[in-house]
Design a protein around this motif. Structure first.
Motif, PDB file in Angstrom:
ATOM      1  N   PHE A  41       9.891   6.442 -10.724  1.00  0.00           N
ATOM      2  CA  PHE A  41       8.996   5.597  -9.927  1.00  0.00           C
ATOM      3  C   PHE A  41       8.038   6.461  -9.110  1.00  0.00           C
ATOM      4  O   PHE A  41       6.825   6.192  -9.051  1.00  0.00           O
ATOM      5  CB  PHE A  41       9.808   4.698  -9.008  1.00  0.00           C
ATOM      6  N   LEU A  42       8.560   7.504  -8.483  1.00  0.00           N
ATOM      7  CA  LEU A  42       7.714   8.372  -7.669  1.00  0.00           C
ATOM      8  C   LEU A  42       6.656   9.069  -8.519  1.00  0.00           C
ATOM      9  O   LEU A  42       5.499   9.200  -8.104  1.00  0.00           O
ATOM     10  CB  LEU A  42       8.582   9.410  -6.944  1.00  0.00           C
ATOM     11  N   ALA A  43       7.060   9.526  -9.718  1.00  0.00           N
ATOM     12  CA  ALA A  43       6.112  10.208 -10.595  1.00  0.00           C
ATOM     13  C   ALA A  43       4.970   9.280 -10.997  1.00  0.00           C
ATOM     14  O   ALA A  43       3.784   9.646 -10.940  1.00  0.00           O
ATOM     15  CB  ALA A  43       6.835  10.735 -11.829  1.00  0.00           C
ATOM     16  N   VAL A  44       5.324   8.059 -11.411  1.00  0.00           N
ATOM     17  CA  VAL A  44       4.300   7.090 -11.804  1.00  0.00           C
ATOM     18  C   VAL A  44       3.414   6.744 -10.611  1.00  0.00           C
ATOM     19  O   VAL A  44       2.189   6.642 -10.722  1.00  0.00           O
ATOM     20  CB  VAL A  44       4.955   5.823 -12.381  1.00  0.00           C
ATOM     21  N   ASP A  45       4.047   6.586  -9.447  1.00  0.00           N
ATOM     22  CA  ASP A  45       3.290   6.225  -8.250  1.00  0.00           C
ATOM     23  C   ASP A  45       2.300   7.328  -7.872  1.00  0.00           C
ATOM     24  O   ASP A  45       1.160   7.051  -7.477  1.00  0.00           O
ATOM     25  CB  ASP A  45       4.263   5.982  -7.096  1.00  0.00           C
ATOM     26  N   ILE A  46       2.718   8.578  -8.004  1.00  0.00           N
ATOM     27  CA  ILE A  46       1.833   9.701  -7.691  1.00  0.00           C
ATOM     28  C   ILE A  46       0.650   9.745  -8.655  1.00  0.00           C
ATOM     29  O   ILE A  46      -0.504   9.954  -8.262  1.00  0.00           O
ATOM     30  CB  ILE A  46       2.616  11.026  -7.720  1.00  0.00           C
ATOM     31  N   VAL A  47       0.949   9.538  -9.943  1.00  0.00           N
ATOM     32  CA  VAL A  47      -0.120   9.549 -10.941  1.00  0.00           C
ATOM     33  C   VAL A  47      -1.116   8.426 -10.675  1.00  0.00           C
ATOM     34  O   VAL A  47      -2.337   8.637 -10.677  1.00  0.00           O
ATOM     35  CB  VAL A  47       0.471   9.422 -12.359  1.00  0.00           C
ATOM     36  N   LEU A  48      -0.606   7.217 -10.429  1.00  0.00           N
ATOM     37  CA  LEU A  48      -1.498   6.088 -10.159  1.00  0.00           C
ATOM     38  C   LEU A  48      -2.291   6.309  -8.875  1.00  0.00           C
ATOM     39  O   LEU A  48      -3.473   5.949  -8.781  1.00  0.00           O
ATOM     40  CB  LEU A  48      -0.681   4.793 -10.058  1.00  0.00           C
ATOM     41  N   PRO A 100       0.809  -1.226   0.000  1.00  0.00           N
ATOM     42  CA  PRO A 100       0.000   0.000   0.000  1.00  0.00           C
ATOM     43  C   PRO A 100       0.836   1.267   0.000  1.00  0.00           C
ATOM     44  O   PRO A 100       1.963   1.291   0.477  1.00  0.00           O
ATOM     45  CB  PRO A 100      -0.806  -0.131   1.304  1.00  0.00           C
ATOM     46  N   ARG A 101       0.252   2.336  -0.553  1.00  0.00           N
ATOM     47  CA  ARG A 101       0.924   3.634  -0.586  1.00  0.00           C
ATOM     48  C   ARG A 101       0.846   4.307   0.788  1.00  0.00           C
ATOM     49  O   ARG A 101       0.148   3.850   1.681  1.00  0.00           O
ATOM     50  CB  ARG A 101       0.279   4.549  -1.633  1.00  0.00           C
ATOM     51  N   GLY A 102       1.546   5.440   0.870  1.00  0.00           N
ATOM     52  CA  GLY A 102       1.449   6.280   2.061  1.00  0.00           C
ATOM     53  C   GLY A 102       2.422   5.950   3.164  1.00  0.00           C
ATOM     54  O   GLY A 102       2.319   6.514   4.256  1.00  0.00           O
ATOM     55  N   ALA A 103       3.393   5.039   2.896  1.00  0.00           N
ATOM     56  CA  ALA A 103       4.338   4.669   3.952  1.00  0.00           C
ATOM     57  C   ALA A 103       5.153   5.867   4.421  1.00  0.00           C
ATOM     58  O   ALA A 103       5.476   5.984   5.605  1.00  0.00           O
ATOM     59  CB  ALA A 103       5.269   3.559   3.459  1.00  0.00           C
ATOM     60  N   TRP A 104       5.466   6.777   3.505  1.00  0.00           N
ATOM     61  CA  TRP A 104       6.296   7.928   3.878  1.00  0.00           C
ATOM     62  C   TRP A 104       5.579   8.839   4.876  1.00  0.00           C
ATOM     63  O   TRP A 104       6.218   9.555   5.647  1.00  0.00           O
ATOM     64  CB  TRP A 104       6.662   8.720   2.631  1.00  0.00           C
ATOM     65  N   GLN A 105       4.245   8.804   4.874  1.00  0.00           N
ATOM     66  CA  GLN A 105       3.492   9.659   5.785  1.00  0.00           C
ATOM     67  C   GLN A 105       3.654   9.237   7.237  1.00  0.00           C
ATOM     68  O   GLN A 105       3.367  10.017   8.152  1.00  0.00           O
ATOM     69  CB  GLN A 105       2.010   9.651   5.402  1.00  0.00           C
ATOM     70  N   GLN A 106       4.111   7.996   7.454  1.00  0.00           N
ATOM     71  CA  GLN A 106       4.305   7.512   8.815  1.00  0.00           C
ATOM     72  C   GLN A 106       5.664   7.900   9.379  1.00  0.00           C
ATOM     73  O   GLN A 106       5.927   7.671  10.566  1.00  0.00           O
ATOM     74  CB  GLN A 106       4.150   5.988   8.848  1.00  0.00           C
ATOM     75  N   VAL A 107       6.530   8.445   8.531  1.00  0.00           N
ATOM     76  CA  VAL A 107       7.869   8.814   8.981  1.00  0.00           C
ATOM     77  C   VAL A 107       7.842  10.225   9.566  1.00  0.00           C
ATOM     78  O   VAL A 107       7.386  11.163   8.902  1.00  0.00           O
ATOM     79  CB  VAL A 107       8.871   8.753   7.811  1.00  0.00           C
ATOM     80  N   ALA A 160      -6.343   6.421  -8.563  1.00  0.00           N
ATOM     81  CA  ALA A 160      -7.061   5.568  -7.614  1.00  0.00           C
ATOM     82  C   ALA A 160      -7.909   6.399  -6.665  1.00  0.00           C
ATOM     83  O   ALA A 160      -9.036   6.015  -6.316  1.00  0.00           O
ATOM     84  CB  ALA A 160      -6.052   4.723  -6.824  1.00  0.00           C
ATOM     85  N   HIS A 161      -7.383   7.557  -6.264  1.00  0.00           N
ATOM     86  CA  HIS A 161      -8.134   8.421  -5.349  1.00  0.00           C
ATOM     87  C   HIS A 161      -9.412   8.947  -6.014  1.00  0.00           C
ATOM     88  O   HIS A 161     -10.483   8.961  -5.407  1.00  0.00           O
ATOM     89  CB  HIS A 161      -7.240   9.581  -4.907  1.00  0.00           C
ATOM     90  N   ARG A 162      -9.289   9.375  -7.272  1.00  0.00           N
ATOM     91  CA  ARG A 162     -10.465   9.886  -7.981  1.00  0.00           C
ATOM     92  C   ARG A 162     -11.502   8.789  -8.185  1.00  0.00           C
ATOM     93  O   ARG A 162     -12.719   9.031  -8.059  1.00  0.00           O
ATOM     94  CB  ARG A 162     -10.049  10.481  -9.326  1.00  0.00           C
ATOM     95  N   ARG A 163     -11.044   7.603  -8.525  1.00  0.00           N
ATOM     96  CA  ARG A 163     -11.979   6.494  -8.699  1.00  0.00           C
ATOM     97  C   ARG A 163     -12.689   6.177  -7.391  1.00  0.00           C
ATOM     98  O   ARG A 163     -13.892   5.869  -7.363  1.00  0.00           O
ATOM     99  CB  ARG A 163     -11.239   5.259  -9.207  1.00  0.00           C
ATOM    100  N   GLY A 164     -11.929   6.241  -6.271  1.00  0.00           N
ATOM    101  CA  GLY A 164     -12.548   5.983  -4.978  1.00  0.00           C
ATOM    102  C   GLY A 164     -13.599   7.001  -4.632  1.00  0.00           C
ATOM    103  O   GLY A 164     -14.685   6.671  -4.126  1.00  0.00           O
ATOM    104  N   ARG A 165     -13.321   8.269  -4.907  1.00  0.00           N
ATOM    105  CA  ARG A 165     -14.308   9.308  -4.621  1.00  0.00           C
ATOM    106  C   ARG A 165     -15.546   9.169  -5.510  1.00  0.00           C
ATOM    107  O   ARG A 165     -16.679   9.365  -5.068  1.00  0.00           O
ATOM    108  CB  ARG A 165     -13.688  10.695  -4.829  1.00  0.00           C
TER     109      ARG A 165
END
Length: 476
Positions: free
Chosen positions: A455-462, A419-426, A466-471
């Motif tokens: 990798f970061l750019a692609v990850d941000i785009v994806l 899952p994404r968001g691991a950096w937010q826990q640091v 995913a966020h828009r689809r979830g909303r």
């Protein structure tokens, strides 16, 4: 420990939060220890290790397979080219000048670039010719001469300072650049740039697991695969770090930064003054002409070098022009290393300059030994076997890595990405210095930095998609 890059895919065995894997805790097991200060970094390391393995493992698999073949090519070369390399032992070796004359009679084309006198009783003498038609300018034509009879036993193209013949040269080029030239070198530099990252990440992940969960005996399924993967990776990690560091030493972009750093620290490899009077520096071997019979000749030049303690194996480089000297240098790179060299005036036969390997700067020595150990030259067959074992372990780790990823999907499909968001826990006090360190490393190891940014750019785009689809799904 998922030290090998391939491991990364398997590292998905644990959730991104850094908690133990999704396997049930053994009955009676002690509760998990308190979170440590570095615990917030674990999910980030896990995600990086996973994706590095998924994306970089194919490059590493190719590098490992071709590296295995290259290490094996040394003994194979001695078998394949036994006729050219060896001769029956005779009574007395002929003067070098007569051996060169025989080689030139059989091959009058081109010019003598260097001569390697027979280093053992049963070894041939090599006369290297440059400027030969149909031979690439980066190569020489090696003519093999029986030192006892002056019989020419054959000729083969040769490449590099280690005297690689066609078999080893082909494998070497495939390992280095897939035989695609400068563009192909990017693949090997990319693999070397990431190998140390995934190796260190795998070590962190493996040793951060509870000791009870590292065992292999008595386990099955994905946990057993992870145990095997981690155990082998932990033992091989030091070797992977070494291969990564030394591989980057002569890479295209990172290697340039390393050379600049060595020079600024006074660790550049010195060179001998090749002027006939010791006044001129630089010696263009490829510019040598004729049959190498300049001034006092090869025999007296070799005798002068022997008098200065230069034992076999040696290479004699003829003068590049009228103002240059002969250069005689030792070419033994196994242990103990013999890399001394002297310049000999072609007019007087006197030694005009000496350069001893013992006087090299420490960084120059370490670079020499590092490269020679990486290529299987230092320590000879012992290091070649060690390199083959390292290559095999990397291949196995990659296979186990993908297998763990498959088993994470319960054996019917590859498991979900971490899952994404691991950096937010640091915490910021850790994240900001870490970002600075990564930026500095990315500058000096550009293929690592650029691929990480991609990798970061692609990850941000994806992630945004995913966020828009979830909303959108939530509003229905």
């Amino acid at each position: 420990m998922s030290t090998a890059p391939p491991t990364s895919p398997t590292s998905g065995s644990e959730p991104a939060g850094g908690s133990p894997s999704d396997e049930p805790r053994p009955s009676g097991a002690a509760p998990a220890p308190a979170r440590r200060t570095w615990a917030p970094l674990r999910p980030l390391v896990l995600r990086l290790h996973f994706y590095a393995g998924v994306l970089i493992a194919p490059f590493l698999l190719l590098a490992a397979a071709t590296g295995f073949l290259y290490a094996a090519s040394f003994p194979a070369e001695k078998i394949v080219y036994a006729h050219e390399l060896t001769v029956p032992v005779g009574d007395t070796k002929l003067p070098i000048s007569e051996q060169v004359a025989a080689a030139r009679k059989a091959h009058p084309e081109g010019a003598v670039a260097a001569v390697r006198p027979s280093p053992q009783d049963d070894a041939t003498t090599r006369v290297m010719l440059s400027g030969v038609e149909a031979v690439d300018e980066d190569y020489t034509l090696a003519v093999f001469v029986d030192p006892y009879t002056a019989e020419v036993r054959g000729s083969l193209e040769q490449y590099g300072s280690t005297g690689a013949l066609p078999l080893r040269t082909w494998i070497d080029e495939f390992h280095r650049d897939l035989r695609l030239g400068e563009t192909g070198r990017l693949y090997s530099e990319l693999a070397a740039s990431w190998l140390w990252v995934v190796a260190l990440g795998g070590l962190v992940l493996w040793f951060s697991r509870r000791r009870a969960r590292r065992k292999v005996r008595g386990t099955t399924g994905r946990r057993r695969t992870l145990g095997l993967h981690g155990t082998v990776g932990a033992w091989a990690a030091a070797g992977f770090l070494f291969l990564s560091a030394t591989g980057l030493t002569w890479s295209q972009y990172t290697g340039a930064h390393i050379d600049e750093l060595r020079t600024s620290l006074g660790g550049a490899t010195p060179s001998i003054s090749a002027g006939a009077g010791g006044e001129h520096s630089g010696h263009g071997a490829s510019a040598a002409s004729g049959d190498a019979a300049h001034g006092v000749g090869l025999d007296k030049v070799l005798a002068a070098a022997r008098a200065k303690g230069l034992g076999d194996p040696v290479e004699i480089v003829p003068p590049a022009d009228a103002e240059s000297a002969y250069v005689v240098k030792q070419i033994e790179r196994s242990w103990p290393t013999k890399q001394d060299s002297v310049a000999v005036d072609p007019g007087s036969g006197q030694v005009t300059d000496e350069l001893r390997f013992a006087d090299y700067p420490v960084l120059a020595k370490l670079t020499r030994w590092g490269i020679d150990l990486h290529t299987g030259v230092l320590f000879g067959l012992v290091s070649q076997i060690a390199l083959m074992l390292l290559a095999l372990s990397l291949i196995v780790l990659i296979i186990w890595g993908y297998r763990m990823w498959w088993q994470r999907g319960r054996g019917s499909a590859f498991g979900r990405p971490i899952p994404r968001g691991a950096w937010q826990q640091v915490p910021p006090q850790i994240l900001l210095p870490l970002a600075v360190v990564v930026a500095v490393i990315g500058y000096f190891v550009p293929l690592l930095g650029l691929s990480l940014l991609a990798f970061l750019a692609v990850d941000i785009v994806l992630g945004g998609i995913a966020h828009r689809r979830g909303r959108a799904a939530a509003t229905r």
